[in-house]
Design a protein around this motif. Structure first.
Motif, mmCIF file in Angstrom:
data_model
loop_
_atom_site.group_PDB
_atom_site.id
_atom_site.type_symbol
_atom_site.label_atom_id
_atom_site.label_comp_id
_atom_site.label_asym_id
_atom_site.label_seq_id
_atom_site.Cartn_x
_atom_site.Cartn_y
_atom_site.Cartn_z
ATOM 1 N N PRO A 12 0.677 -1.207 0.032
ATOM 2 C CA PRO A 12 0.065 -0.104 -0.011
ATOM 3 C C PRO A 12 0.967 1.311 0.033
ATOM 4 O O PRO A 12 0.362 2.377 -0.368
ATOM 5 C CB PRO A 12 -0.883 0.015 1.255
ATOM 6 C CG PRO A 12 -0.249 -1.247 2.134
ATOM 7 C CD PRO A 12 0.639 -1.971 1.044
ATOM 8 N N GLU A 13 1.771 1.238 0.710
ATOM 9 C CA GLU A 13 2.805 2.525 0.734
ATOM 10 C C GLU A 13 4.315 2.112 0.528
ATOM 11 O O GLU A 13 4.899 1.427 0.831
ATOM 12 C CB GLU A 13 2.670 3.184 2.111
ATOM 13 C CG GLU A 13 1.307 3.596 2.411
ATOM 14 C CD GLU A 13 1.067 4.951 1.768
ATOM 15 O OE1 GLU A 13 2.001 5.527 1.305
ATOM 16 O OE2 GLU A 13 -0.209 5.430 1.745
ATOM 17 N N ILE A 14 4.809 3.138 -0.428
ATOM 18 C CA ILE A 14 6.220 2.809 -0.998
ATOM 19 C C ILE A 14 6.738 4.161 -0.936
ATOM 20 O O ILE A 14 6.153 5.393 -1.291
ATOM 21 C CB ILE A 14 6.470 2.187 -2.188
ATOM 22 C CG1 ILE A 14 5.959 0.822 -2.242
ATOM 23 C CG2 ILE A 14 8.032 2.220 -2.707
ATOM 24 C CD1 ILE A 14 6.081 0.364 -3.558
ATOM 25 N N ARG A 15 7.940 4.543 -0.127
ATOM 26 C CA ARG A 15 8.761 5.649 -0.139
ATOM 27 C C ARG A 15 10.221 5.530 -0.458
ATOM 28 O O ARG A 15 10.757 4.475 0.081
ATOM 29 C CB ARG A 15 8.289 6.379 1.073
ATOM 30 C CG ARG A 15 9.147 7.605 1.268
ATOM 31 C CD ARG A 15 9.309 8.219 2.624
ATOM 32 N NE ARG A 15 7.866 8.426 3.046
ATOM 33 C CZ ARG A 15 7.196 9.481 3.612
ATOM 34 N NH1 ARG A 15 7.774 10.659 3.329
ATOM 35 N NH2 ARG A 15 6.095 9.409 4.151
ATOM 36 N N ALA A 16 10.981 6.355 -1.340
ATOM 37 C CA ALA A 16 12.325 6.118 -1.541
ATOM 38 C C ALA A 16 12.797 7.638 -1.885
ATOM 39 O O ALA A 16 11.945 8.332 -2.490
ATOM 40 C CB ALA A 16 12.536 5.233 -2.866
ATOM 41 N N GLU A 17 13.873 7.687 -1.590
ATOM 42 C CA GLU A 17 14.812 8.935 -2.234
ATOM 43 C C GLU A 17 15.462 8.655 -3.601
ATOM 44 O O GLU A 17 16.121 7.551 -3.727
ATOM 45 C CB GLU A 17 15.912 9.428 -1.098
ATOM 46 C CG GLU A 17 16.395 10.685 -1.574
ATOM 47 C CD GLU A 17 17.522 11.130 -0.613
ATOM 48 O OE1 GLU A 17 18.621 11.668 -0.825
ATOM 49 O OE2 GLU A 17 17.479 10.782 0.631
ATOM 50 N N LEU A 18 15.104 9.626 -4.502
ATOM 51 C CA LEU A 18 15.840 9.176 -5.954
ATOM 52 C C LEU A 18 17.088 10.275 -5.885
ATOM 53 O O LEU A 18 17.281 11.125 -5.129
ATOM 54 C CB LEU A 18 14.790 9.710 -6.693
ATOM 55 C CG LEU A 18 13.599 8.940 -6.740
ATOM 56 C CD1 LEU A 18 12.528 9.220 -7.871
ATOM 57 C CD2 LEU A 18 13.705 7.277 -6.802
ATOM 58 N N SER A 19 17.472 10.240 -7.174
ATOM 59 C CA SER A 19 18.909 11.007 -7.468
ATOM 60 C C SER A 19 18.492 12.546 -7.450
ATOM 61 O O SER A 19 17.381 12.849 -7.749
ATOM 62 C CB SER A 19 19.473 10.865 -8.709
ATOM 63 O OG SER A 19 18.640 10.709 -9.804
ATOM 64 N N GLY A 20 19.580 13.383 -6.994
ATOM 65 C CA GLY A 20 19.208 14.744 -7.104
ATOM 66 C C GLY A 20 18.423 15.414 -5.830
ATOM 67 O O GLY A 20 17.755 16.535 -5.891
ATOM 68 N N GLY A 21 18.024 14.319 -4.904
ATOM 69 C CA GLY A 21 17.355 14.755 -3.770
ATOM 70 C C GLY A 21 15.803 14.829 -3.985
ATOM 71 O O GLY A 21 14.992 15.279 -3.189
ATOM 72 N N ALA A 22 15.385 14.012 -5.115
ATOM 73 C CA ALA A 22 13.985 13.869 -5.441
ATOM 74 C C ALA A 22 13.420 12.864 -4.465
ATOM 75 O O ALA A 22 13.972 11.924 -4.054
ATOM 76 C CB ALA A 22 13.589 13.559 -6.636
ATOM 77 N N GLU A 23 12.136 12.773 -3.963
ATOM 78 C CA GLU A 23 11.456 12.012 -2.995
ATOM 79 C C GLU A 23 10.137 11.384 -3.873
ATOM 80 O O GLU A 23 9.357 11.965 -4.605
ATOM 81 C CB GLU A 23 10.736 12.626 -2.122
ATOM 82 C CG GLU A 23 10.123 11.890 -0.906
ATOM 83 C CD GLU A 23 9.732 12.542 -0.186
ATOM 84 O OE1 GLU A 23 9.115 11.995 1.273
ATOM 85 O OE2 GLU A 23 9.158 13.732 0.154
#
Length: 446
Positions: A12-23
């Motif tokens: 139901p929920e996924i969260r991750a930090e991407l390159s360049g500080g994107a969320e």
């Protein structure tokens, strides 16, 4: 973040930090609606897309062209907005809005300032849930679509692409033209399109992606409000629609050669065959191979056909990947008198690719070009929004820049040569539009 982010439908929920500080965040609502956002630091705009995993391949015989027809009709009014209201909502804020139908999905999208994101969500939610498909608008748009098909039929580039898909993929549903045919559009009824709309547009199929200046929780709340306002039931539990099978079915070609004889100044040629699927682990190898072979002005095809021999203005290689099948090959537009030589040169370059593969320098250059193009694409919120949608609908994983480039860097010379041998070693199929001379036809049929 070098790893890929898996997107299981039951999480139901996924969260991750991407390159360049994107969320990155993804929420699967209890109803089955999926919302994916990518918050980009410093962004002042946002791109939003409402995706439905239904395309021309999903149509039944009495529905051919209905997916594209429906895409047009969803702009024509709801109980609370006229077609003009939809248009002016974006025009008055300097925004952009449009839609696209493909063989495997339909997307309604917009790009706006961050402060106008709530408006864009409201309008797109209203269109997707509550379009009226009024009979008068239906007949009006039938004429518009027939004009669109006529325009495409006047473009030999469009015609040869459709004919190549039909030739290479045979009886597979992916072979059909996305927009239908004039006959199928004339025969389509409002009731058939309405049934198609009500059958395929519902919570378990809807995917919403937003990239740029976006607050995930606020966007989810606005989306839920918009869908409820349109009458959708978000309380009944639902499971997202399973993704398509990714087993490569290797469709059988319909024929070796399809020629549309027209009195044109040029012959448009597509020569190729079976490609790879959109989830094939060799897709990064595939992209690098085609970059070297025909992906730019320094590519082998461009240098040999245009720069050294002056046989054509436009020449390149291509690949089109779908869930369970793909196509790939070479394109050139040339004078009829040069067509036979162009075919010989393209075939010789393909044979050289199979025999020798690519050089270390070519592969390094292709990797550098891929890294640069991938980074530049992330400057555009539309590209990020589309990446989210395609990842959720088609591949089931999100590859951020670092993860994608790690896979690109892992490709070897042997990988490229092996794949080239699989795809180009053997009989190829072809489509041509224009006055194809007998010697060129003989070259294509050998």
């Amino acid at each position: 973040m070098p790893h890929a982010i898996a997107l299981p439908l039951t999480t139901p929920e996924i969260r991750a930090e991407l390159s360049g500080g994107a969320e990155f965040r993804r929420t699967v609502l209890p109803s089955g609606v999926r919302v994916l956002t990518e918050r980009v630091p410093g962004a002042l705009s946002a791109s939003v897309g409402f995706w439905v995993p239904v395309g021309s391949r999903d149509e039944q015989p009495h529905q051919y062209g209905s997916t594209h027809f429906l895409e047009h009709l969803l702009f024509k009014g709801t109980p609370t907005r006229t077609a003009y209201d939809v248009a002016v909502a974006f025009d008055r804020v300097g925004g952009e809005h449009n839609a696209a139908t493909s063989r495997e999905h339909t997307v309604y999208h917009a790009k706006i300032r961050d402060v106008d994101l709530p408006m864009a969500i409201d309008v797109l939610a209203d269109m997707v849930t509550s379009s009226l498909l009024e009979p008068g608008e239906f007949e009006m748009e039938r004429g518009v679509i027939l004009e669109e098909l006529a325009m495409a039929d006047d473009d030999p580039g469009d015609v040869v692409w459709d004919r190549f898909y039909e030739t290479a993929l045979g009886d597979h549903p992916l072979a059909r033209p996305i927009g239908g045919t004039p006959d199928s559009i004339r025969a389509t009824t409002r009731d058939a399109v309405w049934d198609y709309y009500r059958h395929r547009y519902h919570p378990t199929e809807l995917v919403i992606t937003i990239a740029g200046a976006v607050d995930h929780d606020a966007a989810v709340a606005r989306i839920e409000a918009g869908l409820r306002a349109g009458g959708w039931d978000l309380e009944t539990p639902g499971v997202p629609l399973a993704r398509r099978s990714t087993v490569d079915v290797h469709p059988q070609p319909a024929r070796r050669l399809d020629v549309v004889d027209r009195p044109l100044e040029q012959v448009n040629l597509l020569v190729g065959g079976h490609g790879i699927t959109s989830t094939d682990p060799r897709r990064h190898t595939f992209g690098l191979m085609h970059h070297v072979f025909g992906g730019g002005m320094s590519s082998r095809l461009f240098q040999e056909v245009r720069e050294r021999r002056g046989l054509a203005y436009s020449v390149h290689s291509f690949g089109g990947s779908h869930s369970d099948a793909g196509v790939q090959g070479m394109y050139a537009g040339c004078a009829p008198t040069k067509a036979a030589e162009v075919v010989r040169v393209m075939r010789a370059e393909a044979e050289r690719l199979v025999a020798d593969g690519v050089t270390e320098e070519e592969l390094a250059d292709a990797k550098g070009a891929t890294a640069g193009a991938s980074a530049l694409a992330l400057e555009n919120s539309d590209s990020r929004m589309s990446r989210l949608g395609r990842s959720e609908i088609h591949t089931g994983e999100l590859l951020d820049l670092d993860a994608a480039l790690e896979r690109v860097e892992a490709v070897t010379l042997d990988d490229v040569r092996t794949l080239a041998g699989e795809l180009f070693d053997g009989p190829l199929v072809a489509a041509a539009v224009g006055p194809l001379p007998a010697d060129a036809r003989a070259e294509l049929e050998r």
